[in-house]
Design an enzyme around this catalytic site. Structure first.
Site, short mmCIF file in Angstrom:
data_model
loop_
_atom_site.label_atom_id
_atom_site.label_comp_id
_atom_site.label_asym_id
_atom_site.label_seq_id
_atom_site.Cartn_x
_atom_site.Cartn_y
_atom_site.Cartn_z
N TYR A 1 43.37 52.82 11.67
CA TYR A 1 44.02 52.66 12.97
C TYR A 1 43.78 51.28 13.57
O TYR A 1 44.57 50.82 14.39
CB TYR A 1 43.57 53.78 13.92
N LYS B 1 38.07 70.21 8.41
CA LYS B 1 37.98 70.21 6.95
C LYS B 1 36.55 70.46 6.50
O LYS B 1 35.61 69.95 7.11
CB LYS B 1 38.47 68.88 6.39
#
Length: 284
Positions: free
Chosen positions: A255, A163
């Site tokens: 996470y 990105k």
């Protein structure tokens, strides 16, 4: 108004935002400008956000739209198109909780891998899954990977353009190195896989169906599994951020919550004291 929106679009393009992100930001800003075409105040923003809530939009959607407005008014100020204070800065914001990502179990991944290796018609799908799981790439990154981006020296890594055109180098796990070497031997230049994003998604779906997995399986699940496996294996969260190409450590920290949630579920399922019955209230 159009001049301001054109300037905003150029600003986002200059910052390396993806076409999809640019379209979403422009759509969000246009919705607000229909309601408030002139110089906006914090009160205007609060009123607009309240109307969004009354219309039944989720807090996450409203937060995203407010973020687009904040960037828009920052852009106008930077380019001298307004002298007003950013009206979003002091606006009331709904509490935006972050959803934990879905996780594909290692058993499901292994089942898909076995089907891909043992069934000639699914060999390409098996390779796709192996690369998604082994490298933790976004589907667009895998589709855009070129043979020239693969380093088969002792470093054994792939160069990934993520990105915002940010480049990172992802180490190649030893177990998938032979597959990558085989592709590089057959394809000397150009696209590494020769598959588009829709084709990669289709291959993943096909293999999941063959393996008997009933839940919806899509490429990004393997990225979630990659990050979670690294964390549970003891990797430092900053190293995971670098490998995954997350712009913010906040994204990677999700996470940690996933691992904690899975640990709690494991204890509840496996420990003798895991399933604690509710305490009965005794009468006076």
């Amino acid at each position: 108004m159009n001049r301001h929106l054109d300037a905003f679009q150029s600003y986002l393009e200059g910052r390396g935002r993806s076409p999809r992100t640019i379209r979403a930001y422009l759509d969000d800003v246009r919705r607000f400008l229909v309601r408030c075409p002139g110089e906006a105040t914090t009160g205007d923003v609060d009123s607009w956000a309240a109307a969004q809530r009354e219309a039944g939009l989720s807090s996450a959607t409203i937060c995203r739209r407010l973020a687009a407005l904040r960037v828009y008014y920052d852009c106008l100020a930077r380019q001298g198109l307004t002298k007003s204070v950013n009206p979003v800065t002091s606006a009331l914001r709904p509490k935006c909780s972050r959803h934990l990502p879905e996780i594909l179990s290692e058993a499901d991944i292994e089942a898909m891998r076995r089907w891909g290796e043992s069934t000639p018609m699914l060999a390409q799908a098996g390779l796709v899954v192996k690369l998604l799981w082994g490298l933790g790439l976004r589907v667009s990154e895998l589709a855009g990977l070129k043979v020239e981006d693969v380093d088969l020296t002792a470093a054994a890594a792939v160069k990934v353009v993520g990105k915002g055109d940010k480049v990172r180098h992802v180490p190649i796990p030893s177990s998938i190195l032979p597959s990558i070497q085989s592709i590089c031997g057959a394809v000397k230049a150009g696209s590494f896989l020769g598959l588009s994003v829709p084709q990669i998604r289709s291959e993943v779906k096909r293999l999941a169906s063959a393996a008997g997995i009933t839940k919806r399986v899509y490429p990004h699940l393997f990225r979630h599994a990659y990050c979670t496996a690294l964390l549970e294996g003891g990797a430092d969260i900053r190293d995971i951020q670098e490998a995954a190409g997350h712009a913010s450590i906040v994204t990677t920290q999700i996470y940690a919550h996933v691992s904690a949630a899975r640990l709690a579920q494991t204890i509840a399922r496996c420990h003798p004291l895991g399933a604690v019955p509710p305490v009965e209230k005794k009468g006076p």
